[in-house]
Scaffold this motif. Structure first.
Motif, PDB file in Angstrom:
ATOM      1  N   ALA A  11      -0.327  27.517  33.374  1.00 61.57           N
ATOM      2  CA  ALA A  11      -0.136  26.137  32.951  1.00 61.57           C
ATOM      3  C   ALA A  11      -1.487  25.454  32.739  1.00 61.57           C
ATOM      4  CB  ALA A  11       0.670  25.376  33.998  1.00 61.57           C
ATOM      5  N   ALA A  12      -1.536  24.648  31.715  1.00 59.26           N
ATOM      6  CA  ALA A  12      -2.770  23.924  31.406  1.00 59.26           C
ATOM      7  C   ALA A  12      -3.046  22.873  32.480  1.00 59.26           C
ATOM      8  CB  ALA A  12      -2.648  23.258  30.044  1.00 59.26           C
ATOM      9  N   ARG A  13      -4.281  22.855  32.980  1.00 60.53           N
ATOM     10  CA  ARG A  13      -4.687  21.810  33.926  1.00 60.53           C
ATOM     11  C   ARG A  13      -5.175  20.606  33.122  1.00 60.53           C
ATOM     12  NH1 ARG A  13      -9.040  22.397  36.934  1.00 60.53           N
ATOM     13  NH2 ARG A  13      -8.306  20.822  38.398  1.00 60.53           N
ATOM     14  N   VAL A  14      -4.398  19.536  33.192  1.00 64.98           N
ATOM     15  CA  VAL A  14      -4.696  18.328  32.431  1.00 64.98           C
ATOM     16  C   VAL A  14      -4.454  17.117  33.323  1.00 64.98           C
ATOM     17  CG1 VAL A  14      -4.070  19.392  30.222  1.00 64.98           C
ATOM     18  CG2 VAL A  14      -2.335  18.150  31.545  1.00 64.98           C
ATOM     19  N   ILE A  15      -4.897  15.960  32.847  1.00 64.49           N
ATOM     20  CA  ILE A  15      -4.641  14.718  33.572  1.00 64.49           C
ATOM     21  C   ILE A  15      -4.157  13.664  32.594  1.00 64.49           C
ATOM     22  CG2 ILE A  15      -7.066  13.966  33.382  1.00 64.49           C
ATOM     23  CD1 ILE A  15      -6.692  12.595  36.118  1.00 64.49           C
ATOM     24  N   ARG A  16      -3.100  12.972  32.959  1.00 64.04           N
ATOM     25  CA  ARG A  16      -2.591  11.837  32.190  1.00 64.04           C
ATOM     26  C   ARG A  16      -3.066  10.566  32.885  1.00 64.04           C
ATOM     27  NH1 ARG A  16       1.008  10.460  28.480  1.00 64.04           N
ATOM     28  NH2 ARG A  16       1.719  12.610  28.161  1.00 64.04           N
ATOM     29  N   LEU A  17      -3.677   9.675  32.125  1.00 63.45           N
ATOM     30  CA  LEU A  17      -4.279   8.489  32.710  1.00 63.45           C
ATOM     31  C   LEU A  17      -3.362   7.276  32.691  1.00 63.45           C
ATOM     32  CD1 LEU A  17      -7.847   8.922  31.207  1.00 63.45           C
ATOM     33  CD2 LEU A  17      -7.036   9.583  33.464  1.00 63.45           C
ATOM     34  N   HIS A  18      -2.348   7.279  31.821  1.00 65.13           N
ATOM     35  CA  HIS A  18      -1.424   6.143  31.741  1.00 65.13           C
ATOM     36  C   HIS A  18      -0.119   6.641  31.142  1.00 65.13           C
ATOM     37  CE1 HIS A  18       0.294   2.265  30.454  1.00 65.13           C
ATOM     38  NE2 HIS A  18      -0.523   1.694  31.327  1.00 65.13           N
ATOM     39  N   PRO A  19       1.016   6.146  31.638  1.00 64.69           N
ATOM     40  CA  PRO A  19       2.300   6.636  31.107  1.00 64.69           C
ATOM     41  C   PRO A  19       2.462   6.451  29.609  1.00 64.69           C
ATOM     42  CG  PRO A  19       2.634   5.379  33.124  1.00 64.69           C
ATOM     43  CD  PRO A  19       1.198   5.203  32.750  1.00 64.69           C
ATOM     44  N   ASP A  21       0.188   6.817  27.324  1.00 68.53           N
ATOM     45  CA  ASP A  21      -0.796   7.565  26.538  1.00 68.53           C
ATOM     46  C   ASP A  21      -0.137   8.599  25.631  1.00 68.53           C
ATOM     47  OD1 ASP A  21      -2.763   6.113  27.735  1.00 68.53           O
ATOM     48  OD2 ASP A  21      -3.551   7.737  28.972  1.00 68.53           O
ATOM     49  N   ASP A  22      -0.764   8.822  24.487  1.00 69.92           N
ATOM     50  CA  ASP A  22      -0.335   9.864  23.551  1.00 69.92           C
ATOM     51  C   ASP A  22      -1.060  11.177  23.803  1.00 69.92           C
ATOM     52  OD1 ASP A  22       1.244   8.010  21.833  1.00 69.92           O
ATOM     53  OD2 ASP A  22      -0.746   7.128  21.524  1.00 69.92           O
ATOM     54  N   VAL A  23      -2.014  11.172  24.717  1.00 67.49           N
ATOM     55  CA  VAL A  23      -2.843  12.344  24.978  1.00 67.49           C
ATOM     56  C   VAL A  23      -3.001  12.550  26.479  1.00 67.49           C
ATOM     57  CG1 VAL A  23      -4.161  12.096  22.830  1.00 67.49           C
ATOM     58  CG2 VAL A  23      -4.985  10.991  24.928  1.00 67.49           C
ATOM     59  N   VAL A  24      -3.339  13.783  26.839  1.00 64.04           N
ATOM     60  CA  VAL A  24      -3.817  14.099  28.182  1.00 64.04           C
ATOM     61  C   VAL A  24      -5.210  14.703  28.025  1.00 64.04           C
ATOM     62  CG1 VAL A  24      -1.557  14.391  29.245  1.00 64.04           C
ATOM     63  CG2 VAL A  24      -2.630  16.340  28.103  1.00 64.04           C
ATOM     64  N   VAL A  25      -5.955  14.760  29.125  1.00 63.97           N
ATOM     65  CA  VAL A  25      -7.337  15.240  29.098  1.00 63.97           C
ATOM     66  C   VAL A  25      -7.412  16.598  29.780  1.00 63.97           C
ATOM     67  CG1 VAL A  25      -9.721  14.747  29.764  1.00 63.97           C
ATOM     68  CG2 VAL A  25      -8.194  12.873  29.102  1.00 63.97           C
ATOM     69  N   ALA A  26      -8.059  17.554  29.126  1.00 62.36           N
ATOM     70  CA  ALA A  26      -8.195  18.904  29.674  1.00 62.36           C
ATOM     71  C   ALA A  26      -9.160  18.901  30.843  1.00 62.36           C
ATOM     72  CB  ALA A  26      -8.677  19.859  28.596  1.00 62.36           C
ATOM     73  N   LEU A  27      -8.753  19.520  31.947  1.00 66.77           N
ATOM     74  CA  LEU A  27      -9.608  19.639  33.120  1.00 66.77           C
ATOM     75  C   LEU A  27     -10.335  20.973  33.158  1.00 66.77           C
ATOM     76  CD1 LEU A  27      -7.321  18.041  35.863  1.00 66.77           C
ATOM     77  CD2 LEU A  27      -9.084  16.961  34.446  1.00 66.77           C
ATOM     78  N   GLU A  28     -10.065  21.819  32.175  1.00 64.67           N
ATOM     79  CA  GLU A  28     -10.731  23.121  32.054  1.00 64.67           C
ATOM     80  C   GLU A  28     -10.577  23.566  30.606  1.00 64.67           C
ATOM     81  OE1 GLU A  28      -8.590  25.617  34.710  1.00 64.67           O
ATOM     82  OE2 GLU A  28      -6.732  25.528  33.574  1.00 64.67           O
ATOM     83  N   GLY A  33      -1.219  28.423  23.545  1.00 65.19           N
ATOM     84  CA  GLY A  33      -0.049  28.930  24.242  1.00 65.19           C
ATOM     85  C   GLY A  33       0.116  28.407  25.651  1.00 65.19           C
ATOM     86  N   MET A  34      -0.940  27.842  26.227  1.00 59.94           N
ATOM     87  CA  MET A  34      -0.805  27.292  27.576  1.00 59.94           C
ATOM     88  C   MET A  34       0.214  26.164  27.573  1.00 59.94           C
ATOM     89  SD  MET A  34      -4.595  26.938  29.281  1.00 59.94           S
ATOM     90  CE  MET A  34      -5.275  28.237  30.309  1.00 59.94           C
ATOM     91  N   PRO A  35       1.146  26.143  28.527  1.00 57.57           N
ATOM     92  CA  PRO A  35       2.106  25.047  28.585  1.00 57.57           C
ATOM     93  C   PRO A  35       1.522  23.814  29.278  1.00 57.57           C
ATOM     94  CG  PRO A  35       2.611  26.664  30.269  1.00 57.57           C
ATOM     95  CD  PRO A  35       1.455  27.223  29.491  1.00 57.57           C
ATOM     96  N   VAL A  36       1.762  22.660  28.672  1.00 60.85           N
ATOM     97  CA  VAL A  36       1.491  21.392  29.332  1.00 60.85           C
ATOM     98  C   VAL A  36       2.822  20.985  29.943  1.00 60.85           C
ATOM     99  CG1 VAL A  36       0.637  19.030  29.063  1.00 60.85           C
ATOM    100  CG2 VAL A  36      -0.259  20.856  27.598  1.00 60.85           C
ATOM    101  N   GLU A  37       3.024  21.418  31.183  1.00 63.14           N
ATOM    102  CA  GLU A  37       4.369  21.453  31.749  1.00 63.14           C
ATOM    103  C   GLU A  37       5.034  20.086  31.824  1.00 63.14           C
ATOM    104  OE1 GLU A  37       3.753  23.552  35.406  1.00 63.14           O
ATOM    105  OE2 GLU A  37       4.094  25.506  34.459  1.00 63.14           O
ATOM    106  N   ALA A  38       4.311  19.068  32.262  1.00 66.06           N
ATOM    107  CA  ALA A  38       4.930  17.759  32.442  1.00 66.06           C
ATOM    108  C   ALA A  38       5.402  17.154  31.132  1.00 66.06           C
ATOM    109  CB  ALA A  38       3.959  16.809  33.138  1.00 66.06           C
TER     110      ALA A  38
END
Length: 519
Positions: A11-19, A21-28, A33-38
């Motif tokens: 699973a992709a390690r990402v962070i969402r900063l606000h509900p 938002d249209d984007v998340v930020v990659a932490l790595e 093919g990596m799933p952004v599970e949430a």
């Protein structure tokens, strides 16, 4: 033989900063093919750390949100899972609701008897210093070489004996610049230079100051002193190369004057004073996609503490609040303060138009490589340095900062110019966040450097005072690091040398803002 199954990507390690938002930020580093599970999407292609991933379909021309705010508009349709960056995101015009003072709140100040404190140097007029230098200022570029030669005579790494008898003196520094002549004698450019030099000439971190000119320059020293309300005395001396008989005699004369100042400069003792005497300039440089997630909010948490303890923080870099200024006008204590901030924004829009430039010229190439796309995105992360406290006043470049609390000073986004204005205004400490690894110092005021990510810390810890990367690594939190940084501020103000000071940064980073025509 049992069937085999291809391993599924992690699973992709990402962070969402606000509900919203249209984007998340990659932490790595993310791979296709990596799933952004949430969000129920998969990454499309390679996406570097700190960069953005679309989590929903975005139509061409539609606004894109991060921090719950607009960071730009889609140049083309963007599919879920795609990389969102300079190739498909651009600036655009949109209305901002300034909502003047709607978010201003009463500040819960710490009682005087319980305020934090540091070991400061109390000057005769009651102002408090964090360092104890002798400074050599120049009225014009033509006197820069002699000023450097005088300061070099007292360098501890070259002539350790020169200051051996003066252990309480932090050093002798020459702060030179490239202007001072061929400008309008009544123009704003000269007034701004004089205001900057005047602020340094009376800065509490200088025990003594020598101002050296050539003699025939536009920026005449008597006029400089007059405009800044300064007069010569034992701790403020001036002369010119032409009156002194040339280069060699000027250097010799300057060395003798500094020697005369050293005795009084050494006769100081640090004493415990309230944190209310601390004025901190806030800077960010070499920013990346993590700046607004880690180091800037950590600095903001420390600023909130500083303000509650009676101190002052100076937010600056006007082009780097552009597009996010409405978040500050909401915190302005009065409509007048908010209007002053908006007036500076309008000045910059006009300034860029006159020079056929764009506010989106900022971010830099390094900012973009680190994940930032537009100045709107950079600004939204940048104002996190200011914490959550009220905005109490707005100053023009290098004006003396007299208010307590969070203030704004109008400066360019270029760090040396911006911090030079802050120190001229009275900052006796600088806090500087970086995601790419800026090399910076700011004599006569110490500068603390904060890393936004652990990769930078591992690579360049020799230049960094505090790693804030643990916020995204999962083992640190913003509030705890904010408390750590606040204590580091007090330690630095008490005399503990910062990394940039240990490396000798500070003289070359004196860069007054030059806005006028050179003729």
């Amino acid at each position: 033989m049992p069937p085999t199954h291809a391993s599924q990507p992690a699973a992709a390690r990402v962070i969402r900063l606000h509900p919203a938002d249209d984007v998340v930020v990659a932490l790595e580093q993310l791979i296709g093919g990596m799933p952004v599970e949430a969000d129920g999407v998969r990454v499309s292609g390679l996406i570097p750390p700190g960069h953005k991933v679309a989590t929903r379909a975005i139509a061409a021309g539609a606004p894109v949100h991060r921090y719950g705010q607009i960071i730009g508009f889609a140049r083309q349709a963007i599919a879920p899972g795609e990389h969102v960056h300079t190739h498909n995101l651009d600036m655009g015009e949109f209305a901002r609701d300034y909502a003047f003072s709607e978010g201003a709140r009463a500040t819960a100040f710490v009682a005087d008897s319980e305020r934090a404190s540091f070991d400061g140097i109390v000057r005769a007029d009651g102002r408090v210093a964090t360092r104890n230098y002798i400074g050599i200022l120049t009225s014009v570029n033509c006197s820069a070489t002699v000023a450097r030669a005088i300061a070099d005579h007292f360098r501890r790494d070259i002539h350790p004996e020169a200051l051996a008898a003066f252990p309480n003196v932090d050093g002798v520094v020459a702060l030179t610049h490239g202007v001072g002549c061929a400008v309008d004698t009544e123009g704003e450019a000269l007034k701004l230079l004089q205001r900057t030099l005047g602020g340094y000439a009376c800065h509490p971190n200088f025990a003594g100051v020598l101002v050296i000119g050539l003699g025939c320059e536009t920026n005449q020293i008597p006029r400089l002193l007059e405009t800044q309300g300064l007069k010569e005395h034992a701790g403020l001396r001036t002369f010119t190369i032409q009156d002194s008989g040339g280069t060699a005699k000027t250097i010799a004369r300057g060395i003798e004057i500094v020697k005369e100042m050293l005795g009084a400069a050494n006769h100081v003792q640090r004493q415990r004073v309230s944190a209310s005497h601390l004025t901190v300039g806030l800077q960010c440089g070499g920013s990346d996609g993590y700046s607004g997630i880690t180091a800037n909010p950590v600095l903001g948490a420390a600023v909130d503490r500083l303000v509650r303890h009676g101190g002052t923080a100076i937010l600056s870099e006007t082009p780097e609040i552009y597009g996010a200024e409405h978040l500050l006008t909401r915190r302005a204590i009065t409509r007048e303060v908010g209007d002053k901030l908006v007036a500076r924004i309008r000045w910059w829009e006009d300034y860029c138009a006159r020079h056929n430039a764009s506010m989106n010229n900022n971010p830099s190439a390094g900012n973009k490589a680190g994940g930032l796309t537009t100045v709107l995105e950079k600004s939204l992360g940048g104002i996190a340095k200011a914490g959550s406290t009220n905005l109490v006043d707005v100053y023009e470049y290098a004006q003396p900062v007299l208010a307590k609390g969070l203030v704004f000073m109008d400066t360019p986004g270029y760090d040396p110019i911006s911090a030079t204005g802050q120190v001229a205004g009275g900052a006796n400490l600088i806090c500087f966040t970086t995601g790419r690894g800026s090399a910076y110092g700011c004599a006569p005021s110490p500068s603390l450097k904060l890393a936004t990510n652990s990769a930078l810390w591992k690579r360049q810890s020799d230049d960094i005072d505090l790693n804030c990367g643990g916020v995204v690594d999962g083992h640190d939190d913003i509030d705890t690091l904010g408390e750590t940084l606040f204590r580091m501020m007090l330690d630095a103000a008490s005399g503990k040398r910062t990394r940039s000071e240990l490396h000798g940064y500070g003289q070359n980073e004196f860069v007054p803002w030059q806005i006028g025509a050179i003729t």
